[in-house]
Design an enzyme around this catalytic site. Structure first.
Site, PDB file in Angstrom:
ATOM      1  N   GLU A   1       4.672  -4.931   7.331  1.00  0.00           N
ATOM      2  CA  GLU A   1       3.880  -3.891   8.004  1.00  0.00           C
ATOM      3  C   GLU A   1       4.392  -3.542   9.391  1.00  0.00           C
ATOM      4  OE1 GLU A   1       2.628  -6.308   6.180  1.00  0.00           O
ATOM      5  OE2 GLU A   1       1.062  -5.504   4.887  1.00  0.00           O
TER       6      GLU A   1
ATOM      7  N   ALA B   1       0.862  -1.169   0.000  1.00  0.00           N
ATOM      8  CA  ALA B   1       0.000   0.000   0.000  1.00  0.00           C
ATOM      9  C   ALA B   1       0.908   1.231   0.000  1.00  0.00           C
ATOM     10  CB  ALA B   1      -0.887  -0.024   1.228  1.00  0.00           C
TER      11      ALA B   1
ATOM     12  N   GLU C   1      -0.538  -9.435  -0.281  1.00  0.00           N
ATOM     13  CA  GLU C   1      -1.947  -9.715   0.007  1.00  0.00           C
ATOM     14  C   GLU C   1      -2.754  -9.813  -1.291  1.00  0.00           C
ATOM     15  OE1 GLU C   1      -1.927  -6.297   2.720  1.00  0.00           O
ATOM     16  OE2 GLU C   1      -2.940  -7.565   4.176  1.00  0.00           O
TER      17      GLU C   1
ATOM     18  N   GLY D   1       0.623  -5.024   0.983  1.00  0.00           N
ATOM     19  CA  GLY D   1      -0.592  -5.121   0.175  1.00  0.00           C
ATOM     20  C   GLY D   1      -0.366  -5.846  -1.148  1.00  0.00           C
TER      21      GLY D   1
END
Ligand code: CO8
Length: 259
Positions: free
Chosen positions: A133, A65, A113, A110
């Site tokens: 993260e 992200a 993911e 992300g």
């Protein structure tokens, strides 16, 4: 559809989508997620598309992200960003058509993911995976805490998430995070070959299989068997089932029509 951060092309019945924000290593910001949301709808509704392949431009698949967008979030903004990503990834997972992640480089946070939300992962030997993260003071927020443990088991998922360590493609293969590792220059060819093989099969049967597998993961075995039996029954209402079995008995190759 106008796209700023995604490149989209159709190769026969295969949609090839490239994350195309290489200066930020294809990091996912709100705009990218919103584009992705709309593009998934297009893929879903396009009868000519049987399989989708996602890959990244440059040295990253998706490096996570967008940290510059998230840096000043408050708690509510963080929660809403997480919900947006979760919703889009879930839409991809619930789309009946198979999705292949052709992981060309960094698949972090992300990005990892996203790859996990795809059905099959083919990795270049240059690919790197990780959930970094906790090195940023956050946790995976696009369903990584949920899907990673379902895919590689609780212990490995916890190790990856608690350490934030990156692993290479071979290690990712060893723990079941990726299906296959291929030479970097063969990544798209191998992914396309896989997609084409899937395209040759009975499409409704593939879509019913995907739904049966995905829905079955969330329920007990007996309920999962009921789901399977329902989809199995539905197959007998398709022309492809008639053609597939007739072709077998006539000793010829089936000609499926995705009906
Ligand atoms: N977000 C924004 N920009 C990024 C990101 C990212 N995730 N990753 C890289 N970039 C940018 C860099 O800032 C740099 O920009 P600039 O050239 O303007 O300085 C450019 O991309 C190139 O990156 P590097 O110079 O760092 O390239 P290197 O080859 O040296 O390093 C790495 C590559 C190792 C991949 C490094 O870029 C890196 O560590 N990136 C961050 C990886 C990361 O931590 N990802 C996880 C982000 S958090 C997340 O994904 C949470 C998901 C759930 C969110 C839930 C909502 C709340």
């Amino acid at each position: 559809m106008e796209l700023k951060y995604l490149l989209f092309e159709k190769k026969e019945n295969v949609a090839v989508i490239k994350f195309n924000r290489p200066k930020a290593l294809n990091a996912l910001n709100t705009e990218v997620l919103e584009e992705l949301d709309k593009l998934i709808d297009c893929i879903k509704n396009d009868e000519q598309i049987y399989v989708a392949i996602f890959t990244g431009e440059g040295k990253a698949f998706v490096a996570g992200a967008d940290i510059s967008e998230m840096a000043n979030f408050n708690a509510d903004e963080g929660r809403r960003f997480s919900i947006l990503g979760q919703r889009v990834f879930r839409k991809l997972e619930l789309m009946e058509k198979p999705v292949i992640a052709a992981v060309n480089g960094y698949a972090l946070g992300g990005g990892c993911e996203f790859a996990i939300a795809c059905d099959i992962r083919v990795a270049s030997e240059k690919a790197k995976f990780g959930q970094p993260e906790v090195t940023l003071g956050i946790i995976p927020g696009f369903a990584g805490t949920q899907r990673l443990s379902r895919l590689v088991g609780i212990a490995k998922a916890k190790e990856l998430i608690f350490t934030g360590d990156m692993i290479d493609a071979e290690e990712a293969k060893r723990i079941g995070l990726v299906n296959k590792v291929v030479p970097h220059e063969k990544l798209m060819e191998e992914s396309m070959n896989l997609a084409k093989k899937i395209c040759e099969r009975a499409q409704l049967a593939i879509r019913y299989s995907k739904m049966a597998i995905n829905k079955g993961l969330d329920v007990d075995l007996d309920s999962g068997n009921d789901i399977e039996a329902s989809y199995f029954g539905l197959c007998f209402a398709t022309e492809d089932q008639k053609e597939g079995m007739k072709a077998f008995l006539e000793k010829r190759k089936a000609e499926f029509k995705a009906r």
